[in-house]
Scaffold this motif. Structure first.
Motif, PDB file in Angstrom:
ATOM      1  N   ASP A  47       1.200  -1.359  -0.009  1.00  0.00           N
ATOM      2  CA  ASP A  47       0.104   0.166  -0.081  1.00  0.00           C
ATOM      3  C   ASP A  47       0.752   0.977  -0.173  1.00  0.00           C
ATOM      4  O   ASP A  47       0.539   2.449  -1.018  1.00  0.00           O
ATOM      5  CB  ASP A  47      -0.551  -0.141   1.782  1.00  0.00           C
ATOM      6  N   ASP A  48       1.349   1.286   0.740  1.00  0.00           N
ATOM      7  CA  ASP A  48       2.928   2.520   0.504  1.00  0.00           C
ATOM      8  C   ASP A  48       3.140   2.908  -0.201  1.00  0.00           C
ATOM      9  O   ASP A  48       3.725   3.829  -0.943  1.00  0.00           O
ATOM     10  CB  ASP A  48       4.079   1.784   2.138  1.00  0.00           C
ATOM     11  N   LEU A  49       4.599   1.635  -0.947  1.00  0.00           N
ATOM     12  CA  LEU A  49       5.058   1.746  -2.263  1.00  0.00           C
ATOM     13  C   LEU A  49       4.065   2.322  -3.117  1.00  0.00           C
ATOM     14  O   LEU A  49       4.726   2.733  -4.124  1.00  0.00           O
ATOM     15  CB  LEU A  49       5.850   0.657  -3.037  1.00  0.00           C
ATOM     16  N   GLU A  50       3.027   1.907  -3.785  1.00  0.00           N
ATOM     17  CA  GLU A  50       1.726   1.863  -4.044  1.00  0.00           C
ATOM     18  C   GLU A  50       1.482   3.803  -4.600  1.00  0.00           C
ATOM     19  O   GLU A  50       1.293   4.231  -5.378  1.00  0.00           O
ATOM     20  CB  GLU A  50       0.048   1.009  -4.039  1.00  0.00           C
ATOM     21  N   VAL A  51       1.958   4.442  -3.117  1.00  0.00           N
ATOM     22  CA  VAL A  51       1.967   5.920  -2.960  1.00  0.00           C
ATOM     23  C   VAL A  51       2.587   6.647  -2.984  1.00  0.00           C
ATOM     24  O   VAL A  51       3.110   7.034  -3.816  1.00  0.00           O
ATOM     25  CB  VAL A  51       1.041   6.238  -1.466  1.00  0.00           C
ATOM     26  N   LEU A  52       4.015   5.951  -2.564  1.00  0.00           N
ATOM     27  CA  LEU A  52       5.940   6.928  -2.300  1.00  0.00           C
ATOM     28  C   LEU A  52       5.898   6.821  -3.959  1.00  0.00           C
ATOM     29  O   LEU A  52       6.274   7.685  -4.428  1.00  0.00           O
ATOM     30  CB  LEU A  52       6.165   5.971  -1.670  1.00  0.00           C
ATOM     31  N   ILE A  53       6.430   5.718  -4.877  1.00  0.00           N
ATOM     32  CA  ILE A  53       6.287   5.876  -6.199  1.00  0.00           C
ATOM     33  C   ILE A  53       6.017   6.792  -6.900  1.00  0.00           C
ATOM     34  O   ILE A  53       7.136   7.341  -7.786  1.00  0.00           O
ATOM     35  CB  ILE A  53       6.049   3.972  -6.886  1.00  0.00           C
ATOM     36  N   PRO A  54       4.570   7.007  -7.478  1.00  0.00           N
ATOM     37  CA  PRO A  54       4.091   8.324  -7.654  1.00  0.00           C
ATOM     38  C   PRO A  54       3.971   9.478  -7.640  1.00  0.00           C
ATOM     39  O   PRO A  54       4.756  10.345  -8.077  1.00  0.00           O
ATOM     40  CB  PRO A  54       2.662   8.103  -8.257  1.00  0.00           C
ATOM     41  N   LEU A  55       3.842   9.698  -6.259  1.00  0.00           N
ATOM     42  CA  LEU A  55       4.740  10.584  -4.853  1.00  0.00           C
ATOM     43  C   LEU A  55       5.727  11.110  -5.520  1.00  0.00           C
ATOM     44  O   LEU A  55       6.252  12.397  -5.798  1.00  0.00           O
ATOM     45  CB  LEU A  55       4.575  10.406  -3.618  1.00  0.00           C
ATOM     46  N   SER A  56       6.805  10.267  -5.592  1.00  0.00           N
ATOM     47  CA  SER A  56       8.054  10.807  -5.791  1.00  0.00           C
ATOM     48  C   SER A  56       8.334  11.025  -6.930  1.00  0.00           C
ATOM     49  O   SER A  56       8.841  12.126  -7.804  1.00  0.00           O
ATOM     50  CB  SER A  56       9.098   9.431  -5.535  1.00  0.00           C
ATOM     51  N   LYS A  57       7.745  10.751  -7.895  1.00  0.00           N
ATOM     52  CA  LYS A  57       7.825  10.951  -9.835  1.00  0.00           C
ATOM     53  C   LYS A  57       7.007  12.047  -9.995  1.00  0.00           C
ATOM     54  O   LYS A  57       7.661  13.003 -10.561  1.00  0.00           O
ATOM     55  CB  LYS A  57       7.351   9.772 -10.191  1.00  0.00           C
ATOM     56  N   LYS A  58       6.130  12.448  -8.916  1.00  0.00           N
ATOM     57  CA  LYS A  58       5.881  13.928  -9.020  1.00  0.00           C
ATOM     58  C   LYS A  58       6.760  14.661  -8.485  1.00  0.00           C
ATOM     59  O   LYS A  58       6.753  15.858  -9.462  1.00  0.00           O
ATOM     60  CB  LYS A  58       4.661  13.917  -8.261  1.00  0.00           C
ATOM     61  N   VAL A  59       6.746  14.734  -7.485  1.00  0.00           N
ATOM     62  CA  VAL A  59       8.020  15.704  -6.596  1.00  0.00           C
ATOM     63  C   VAL A  59       9.133  15.716  -7.745  1.00  0.00           C
ATOM     64  O   VAL A  59       9.758  17.292  -8.036  1.00  0.00           O
ATOM     65  CB  VAL A  59       8.814  15.133  -5.816  1.00  0.00           C
ATOM     66  N   GLU A  60      10.156  14.954  -7.870  1.00  0.00           N
ATOM     67  CA  GLU A  60      10.680  14.755  -8.528  1.00  0.00           C
ATOM     68  C   GLU A  60      10.877  15.774 -10.130  1.00  0.00           C
ATOM     69  O   GLU A  60      11.377  16.806 -10.368  1.00  0.00           O
ATOM     70  CB  GLU A  60      11.415  14.270  -9.577  1.00  0.00           C
ATOM     71  N   GLU A  61       9.630  15.386 -10.741  1.00  0.00           N
ATOM     72  CA  GLU A  61       9.670  15.801 -12.030  1.00  0.00           C
ATOM     73  C   GLU A  61       8.850  17.607 -11.977  1.00  0.00           C
ATOM     74  O   GLU A  61       9.394  18.763 -12.512  1.00  0.00           O
ATOM     75  CB  GLU A  61       7.532  15.487 -12.544  1.00  0.00           C
ATOM     76  N   VAL A  62       8.101  18.027 -10.556  1.00  0.00           N
ATOM     77  CA  VAL A  62       7.716  19.388 -10.767  1.00  0.00           C
ATOM     78  C   VAL A  62       8.850  20.625 -10.191  1.00  0.00           C
ATOM     79  O   VAL A  62       8.733  21.926 -10.302  1.00  0.00           O
ATOM     80  CB  VAL A  62       6.532  18.968  -9.376  1.00  0.00           C
ATOM     81  N   HIS A  63      10.076  20.018  -9.198  1.00  0.00           N
ATOM     82  CA  HIS A  63      10.581  20.289  -8.959  1.00  0.00           C
ATOM     83  C   HIS A  63      11.971  19.581  -9.411  1.00  0.00           C
ATOM     84  O   HIS A  63      13.361  20.083  -9.073  1.00  0.00           O
ATOM     85  CB  HIS A  63      10.995  20.496  -7.256  1.00  0.00           C
ATOM     86  N   ALA A  64      12.096  19.426 -10.549  1.00  0.00           N
ATOM     87  CA  ALA A  64      13.347  19.398 -11.230  1.00  0.00           C
ATOM     88  C   ALA A  64      14.785  20.249 -11.746  1.00  0.00           C
ATOM     89  O   ALA A  64      15.575  19.741 -11.051  1.00  0.00           O
ATOM     90  CB  ALA A  64      12.955  19.015 -13.011  1.00  0.00           C
ATOM     91  N   ASP A  65      14.106  21.309 -11.168  1.00  0.00           N
ATOM     92  CA  ASP A  65      15.699  21.679 -11.165  1.00  0.00           C
ATOM     93  C   ASP A  65      15.757  22.941  -9.922  1.00  0.00           C
ATOM     94  O   ASP A  65      16.590  23.442  -9.723  1.00  0.00           O
ATOM     95  CB  ASP A  65      15.499  23.241 -12.447  1.00  0.00           C
ATOM     96  N   HIS A  66      15.313  21.837  -9.561  1.00  0.00           N
ATOM     97  CA  HIS A  66      15.662  22.285  -7.894  1.00  0.00           C
ATOM     98  C   HIS A  66      16.568  21.590  -7.395  1.00  0.00           C
ATOM     99  O   HIS A  66      17.639  20.407  -7.384  1.00  0.00           O
ATOM    100  CB  HIS A  66      15.047  21.645  -6.507  1.00  0.00           C
ATOM    101  N   ALA A  67      18.001  22.243  -6.261  1.00  0.00           N
ATOM    102  CA  ALA A  67      19.422  21.362  -6.037  1.00  0.00           C
ATOM    103  C   ALA A  67      19.554  20.653  -5.461  1.00  0.00           C
ATOM    104  O   ALA A  67      19.768  19.194  -5.024  1.00  0.00           O
ATOM    105  CB  ALA A  67      20.119  23.022  -5.606  1.00  0.00           C
ATOM    106  N   GLU A  68      18.255  20.487  -4.719  1.00  0.00           N
ATOM    107  CA  GLU A  68      18.318  19.414  -3.975  1.00  0.00           C
ATOM    108  C   GLU A  68      17.194  18.669  -3.951  1.00  0.00           C
ATOM    109  O   GLU A  68      16.663  17.074  -2.941  1.00  0.00           O
ATOM    110  CB  GLU A  68      16.939  19.401  -2.217  1.00  0.00           C
ATOM    111  N   VAL A  69      16.785  18.217  -5.318  1.00  0.00           N
ATOM    112  CA  VAL A  69      15.773  16.836  -5.737  1.00  0.00           C
ATOM    113  C   VAL A  69      15.954  16.118  -5.394  1.00  0.00           C
ATOM    114  O   VAL A  69      16.966  16.168  -5.369  1.00  0.00           O
ATOM    115  CB  VAL A  69      15.177  17.621  -7.529  1.00  0.00           C
ATOM    116  N   PRO A  70      15.324  14.893  -4.696  1.00  0.00           N
ATOM    117  CA  PRO A  70      15.562  13.463  -4.752  1.00  0.00           C
ATOM    118  C   PRO A  70      15.782  12.558  -6.068  1.00  0.00           C
ATOM    119  O   PRO A  70      15.131  11.858  -6.757  1.00  0.00           O
ATOM    120  CB  PRO A  70      14.058  12.832  -4.156  1.00  0.00           C
TER     121      PRO A  70
END
Ligand SMILES: [Fe+2]
Ligand SMILES: [Fe+2]
Length: 150
Positions: free
Chosen positions: A20-43
């Motif tokens: 259940d957790d991974l089903e939420v965290l995988i798309p959430l991570s991809k969203k954060v990475e995309e939205v903040h792609a040019d942030h120096a601290e992006v994961p």
């Protein structure tokens, strides 16, 4: 504790919970990475890594669910040295993955003014790390030794 009961608790509190957790965290991570792609601290790469972790974990849990746990529930735990050893080797790989996951998530240190999604991502990944660690501990230190002793 009764082995069958211990297994049912592991399935409910860990196997299903990780899924259940991974089903939420995988798309959430991809969203954060995309939205903040040019942030120096992006994961960067965390979403892809969580996908790899999920795949390996799924493969491992299915072996437990389909082969090892039925053996233990059927009272044949003392004959399960082989499968138990394989599971314990895989647990070492999982612990290794958790270290890499934590590093990709910048040791859960949020940037100044992080958005809600970014905060939720690190909180969720940290919880996942704690829960997988606890899951491995219960199997290695309680379930497997007791099953082998049956
Ligand atoms: Fe497990
Ligand atoms: Fe396991």
């Amino acid at each position: 504790m009764d082995l069958a009961k211990m297994i049912d608790e592991i399935l409910e509190n860990y196997h299903q919970k990780h899924r259940d957790d991974l089903e939420v965290l995988i798309p959430l991570s991809k969203k954060v990475e995309e939205v903040h792609a040019d942030h120096a601290e992006v994961p960067a790469g965390l979403g892809d890594f969580l996908e790899k972790l999920s795949f390996e974990l799924e493969n491992h849990m299915q072996k437990e669910e389909q082969i090892l746990f039925p053996m233990i529930k059927g009272g044949r735990g003392s004959m399960a040295q082989g499968p138990i050893q394989v599971m314990m080797y895989e647990h070492v790989d999982h612990e290794d993955n958790l270290g890499k996951m934590k590093a990709l998530a910048k040791n859960y240190k949020l940037p100044e003014g992080a958005c809600g999604s970014w905060s939720a991502l690190y909180k969720g990944v940290q919880t996942l790390e704690q829960e997988i660690t606890k899951h491995i501990e219960i199997e290695n230190e309680q379930l497997f030794p007791q099953a082998l002793n049956e």
